[in-house]
Motif scaffolding. Structure first.
Motif, PDB file in Angstrom:
ATOM      1  N   PHE A 346       0.819  -1.211   0.000  1.00  0.00           N
ATOM      2  CA  PHE A 346       0.000   0.000   0.000  1.00  0.00           C
ATOM      3  C   PHE A 346       0.857   1.268   0.000  1.00  0.00           C
ATOM      4  O   PHE A 346       0.642   2.181  -0.795  1.00  0.00           O
ATOM      5  N   LYS A 350       1.097   3.951  -3.100  1.00  0.00           N
ATOM      6  CA  LYS A 350       0.637   5.324  -2.896  1.00  0.00           C
ATOM      7  C   LYS A 350       1.705   6.315  -3.371  1.00  0.00           C
ATOM      8  O   LYS A 350       1.389   7.335  -3.990  1.00  0.00           O
ATOM      9  N   SER A 363      -9.750   7.488   1.798  1.00  0.00           N
ATOM     10  CA  SER A 363     -10.538   6.248   1.764  1.00  0.00           C
ATOM     11  C   SER A 363      -9.963   5.207   0.791  1.00  0.00           C
ATOM     12  O   SER A 363     -10.363   4.055   0.828  1.00  0.00           O
ATOM     13  N   TYR A 364      -9.028   5.613  -0.079  1.00  0.00           N
ATOM     14  CA  TYR A 364      -8.514   4.676  -1.082  1.00  0.00           C
ATOM     15  C   TYR A 364      -7.748   3.527  -0.437  1.00  0.00           C
ATOM     16  O   TYR A 364      -6.844   3.732   0.361  1.00  0.00           O
ATOM     17  N   GLY A 365      -8.083   2.304  -0.817  1.00  0.00           N
ATOM     18  CA  GLY A 365      -7.282   1.146  -0.443  1.00  0.00           C
ATOM     19  C   GLY A 365      -6.290   0.847  -1.552  1.00  0.00           C
ATOM     20  O   GLY A 365      -6.211   1.565  -2.562  1.00  0.00           O
ATOM     21  N   GLU A 394     -11.866  -4.397  -4.276  1.00  0.00           N
ATOM     22  CA  GLU A 394     -12.270  -3.086  -3.744  1.00  0.00           C
ATOM     23  C   GLU A 394     -13.066  -2.254  -4.746  1.00  0.00           C
ATOM     24  O   GLU A 394     -13.962  -1.510  -4.357  1.00  0.00           O
ATOM     25  N   GLU A 444     -18.335   4.274   1.955  1.00  0.00           N
ATOM     26  CA  GLU A 444     -17.709   5.226   1.035  1.00  0.00           C
ATOM     27  C   GLU A 444     -18.650   6.373   0.710  1.00  0.00           C
ATOM     28  O   GLU A 444     -18.241   7.518   0.570  1.00  0.00           O
TER      29      GLU A 444
END
Length: 517
Positions: A346, A350, A363-365, A394, A444
């Motif tokens: 992750f 990112k 909120s992004y996974g 997701e 979400e």
RNA sequence: GGGUCGUUAGCUCAGCUGGUAGAGCACCGGGCUUUUAACCCGAUGGUCAUAGGUUCGAAUCCUAUACGACCCA
């Protein structure tokens, strides 16, 4: 004759507020009304222009004279060439010859008042001119509809893009290319329908107005039902209803219809667009990829008669098996400097996204970040027909998890020319997993994503009765037609695309609804 | 949302550093009549997108607005 001309001039004065050309034609119409029925509907044709051209073009002048092939043809006058009128009907064009010496004098006088754009019916034998063109030797003729508005110039036609979209009727009269695009659109849809029907799929219609808009992550149009006093939403997809039908035992089902999404307009987006969605029980996403290949190749062969698709400067080969690769493979392929470790972690992913200038949200996974990287660096480069598979769970709230790797789903999207054309997956038929996914979507939504899905309790209820293992897919018809007609804006493949109205247009006035000038 | 470009006769388009609006097609009148974007002669046709501003003078320069096209997000 002089008297007539004076009357004409007086009448022109009455319409001085209008364009002079329209006023002249209105005066002609007035005279037609005085003579009798100005809009007769008694002419019946027995032939189409194109059929006559195909059937008789091979015959020689002499053969045609001998053949005495009589035809009744109706259509719009598109041009005058010497003693010929060029007529156009829905199939094509044919000319008619005015023999001024043989036809009654008063008829010839009438014909001289006719304008380009008027609609006539002609009867007579088919002959061939010295230059080799067929024509109808006019024996009788009747003006069926007077056209009050002048058509665009015959050589350039109507090229103004705005007018072509706002006044599609003029575009269709003038531009054969435009007529061809919409004819092909119809043929493509017909092929898709017959393809599915031939494989035992059942065509259905499901609600366009939904209490809970579902089946896609998109912002819906909202409306209101007065009698029930409840909000209703125009559907963003038919998916959840079609899968309810699979629960109900319709094991192969499809719908070809409009979806509505409250988003911006662009060369690839119209707020209402057409999708074919189909669901097949006891099949998985591999089966649907195979089916998609067969279907698209079928359109190439049956509708276009070629598997080499010209789109702008590119050519796409639809005869070869379509490439297939996973989301992750495709990112690594188009970003040779990245490693698996950059995408699987992750924190690393990112950083990659931020280096690419992709704004990320709290909120992004990992899955969402991977898809953002995919869209930024891969999507536009997928020129040749390609299936991309293994989309993160997701971002796939309705798709079945992969048995080996639950981080991704058994899903594919299909790309050509850098654009997504289809989206399909093995369906999530585990009601408890589906309930959890809805909950994640609601979270979400609460976090401010107004494209996230609602929790559809009745859909879970349906799944709890048991949906057989199923695969489903949606294909965007408009983009498909764009591809196959070499159109570079969606407005060229939608008859009446949405345009911003001019101020005041659509408002009721004493004369009715204002039109575009 | 940001940027660039566009909007002149019914249509397709010209219109130079500001000097008062042009062509082709269509239309109207006349001629010709087996043409192929038919041809020849003549005439008509304009709120130069809209509203302001600068100027003796604006289609042209400036500002705003409307609509559209393309590119970017």
């Amino acid at each position: 004759m002089t008297n007539e001309k004076q009357t004409q001039n007086q009448n022109v004065d009455q319409y001085i507020d209008e364009n002079k050309l329209i006023a002249q034609r209105r005066t002609k119409l007035k005279m037609l009304r005085e003579k009798g029925n100005a809009f007769p509907n008694s002419f019946r044709r027995d032939s189409y222009a194109q059929d006559l051209q195909e059937k008789l073009s091979d015959k020689s002048k002499e053969e045609l004279v001998e053949l005495k092939h009589f035809a009744k043809v109706a259509g719009r006058i598109m041009a005058r060439r010497g003693p010929f009128l060029v007529m156009q009907d829905m199939t094509g064009r044919i000319q008619t010859y005015i023999d001024r010496k043989k036809l009654p004098k008063d008829l010839v006088q009438d014909i001289d008042t006719w304008d380009i754009g008027d609609i006539i019916g002609v009867e007579g034998p088919i002959h061939k001119s010295g230059k080799g063109d067929l024509y109808i030797m006019m024996q009788s003729v009747v003006l069926l509809t007077k056209s009050l508005r002048p058509l665009p110039e015959k050589f350039h036609g109507l090229t103004d893009t705005e007018k072509r979209y706002r006044q599609r009727y003029v575009d269709l009269i003038m531009n054969a290319e435009s007529r061809k695009v919409f004819a092909m659109r119809t043929q493509i849809i017909q092929y898709l329908r017959e393809f599915l029907l031939a494989r035992s799929f059942v065509e259905v219609e499901t609600p366009m107005m939904q209490v809970i808009p579902g089946g896609a992550t998109a912002r819906p149009f909202e409306t209101h039902h007065n009698a029930l006093d409840i909000p209703l939403y125009m559907r963003v997809a038919p998916e959840l209803y079609l899968k309810r039908l699979v629960v109900g035992g319709v094991e192969r089902v499809f719908e070809i219809n409009r979806n509505f999404r409250n988003e911006g307009l662009s060369t690839h987006h119209n707020p209402e667009f057409t999708m074919v969605e189909f669901y097949q029980a006891y099949a998985d996403y591999h089966d649907l990829m195979d089916l998609t290949e067969e279907m698209l190749r079928g359109i190439c062969n049956e509708v276009l008669s070629t598997t080499s698709i010209q789109y702008g400067d590119d050519t796409y080969d639809f005869s070869k098996p379509f490439a297939r690769m996973t989301v992750k493979e495709s990112i690594l392929h188009f970003n040779p400097k990245l490693t698996e470790a950059d995408l699987d972690n992750f924190g690393n992913a990112k950083i990659v996204a931020e280096n690419l200038g992709i704004p990320t949200k709290e909120s992004y996974g990992l899955g969402k970040i991977q898809i953002e990287i995919f869209e930024k660096t891969v999507e536009g480069k997928l020129k040749d027909p390609t299936f991309i598979t293994a989309y993160p769970t997701e971002v796939s709230p309705l798709a079945r998890r992969n048995d080996e790797n639950p981080f991704v789903t058994d899903r594919f999207e299909f790309f050509v020319g850098g654009h997504e054309l289809a989206n399909g997956f093995s369906e999530l038929n585990d009601p408890e997993d589906q309930a959890e996914r809805f909950e994640a979507q609601v979270a979400e939504k609460d976090a401010g994503d107004d494209e996230a899905m609602h929790y559809d309790e009745d859909y879970i209820h349906a799944l709890e009765y048991g949906m057989p293992p199923t695969a489903g897919e949606g294909v965007g018809i408009d983009r498909l037609v764009m591809l196959f007609t070499n159109s570079h804006t969606i407005r060229d493949v939608i008859l009446f695309p949405h345009m911003k109205p001019y101020p005041g247009v659509g408002e009721l006035s004493s004369k009715g609804i204002k039109a575009v000038k």
